[in-house]
Design a protein around this motif. Sequence first.
Motif: not given
Length: 293
Positions: A90-97
Motif C-alpha cells: 500500500r505504501g512502498n515508502d522505503f522502496a521510494r526512498a
Amino acid sequence: MRQFTAIVNPTAGGSAGAAALLRVARLLREAGAELETEYSRSLAHAQDLARGAGQRGRVVLAVGGDGIAGGVGGALSGTGTLLGLVPAGRGNDFARALELPAEPAELARILLHGAPRRVDTVEVESAVHPRTVVLGSVYAGVDALANRHANRSRMLRGAASYYAGGLRAVATWRPACYRVTVDGEEHIHRGYTVVAANSPYYGSGRMIAPGARVDDGLLDVVMIRHAPRRLFFALMNELKSGAHVDRPEVRILRGGQVRIEADRPVPYGADGEVEAVLPVTARVLPGALAVLC
C-alpha cells in the motif's frame, strides 16, 4: 549469478504481491538466476524464512509493502545477507526512498546486477516489544492512529486509505504532552506527533522528513506542535511536498538515539506494523543492512 529467495506477503494489496513477483521472476530466470518462492503466514514467519535463506547464502527478496520490507530487513540487519525489494504494498515508502523503479525490467536489472548499498536500520525497544528492528520510521501520535485506521480499511487502498485514516484520526485527537530525549537532551513537546525518521517518507509517499537519509547514521526527529485542526489539515496536504517543515508548528532535531514518552497512553507504530503505546526508544544502527538499489 545471484540466487534469490522471494518471501511474499500474500495479504499485501491482495494478490498484488504475487503478481508483481511473477513479472520480475520471469526476467530473473530468463537471465539465468535461480529463484525460489516462499509464502509467509505471518511477519514472524517471514523473518524466519529470511534468516534461513540468508544462512544458505541467498539474496532475500521482500515482496510486498513496508511491513514486510521492514520486518525482513530488520531480521537481516547485521547478518551480512543481501536484501532486494519487490514493492507491492500500500505504501512502498522505503522502496521510494531508495528510488527503486516500478517497471519490472528495470527492477530485474537492479536485482541481477545492482551494487549493494549499505543503509541504516532502526532498533526499536518498548515494554511490549523488547527489541524490533525496522527500516523506515517510528511515529507516535495521530499518525499511528491514522495508520491503524488505514490498515483496517476494507474499502480504500494506497494513499486514499492513509488520507481517510488521517482525517478520522485528527477528528478525534486531543494533544498529548511528550517528553522527547534526543542523544540525552530532553525536549518537552505538546502536540500531534513525534516521528523518528530514517527515511524521508511514510504514509504512502508523504514526505514527513525531507532531510532524512537512509545512510547518514542519524534519525530526523520531526515534532508537530498543537495547532487548530484546520491548520493541521493544511499541514497534511503539505506533507506531499515536504513544505510543512517551514511552518513554525514543526520542529526537527537530529540524533542517533531517541526516547519518546507521553503523559497518557499514546499509540506508536513502526513501518506500518508495530502497534503499541509509549514509551519507546529508537536508535540507529549505521550501515547495518546491504540492499540492492
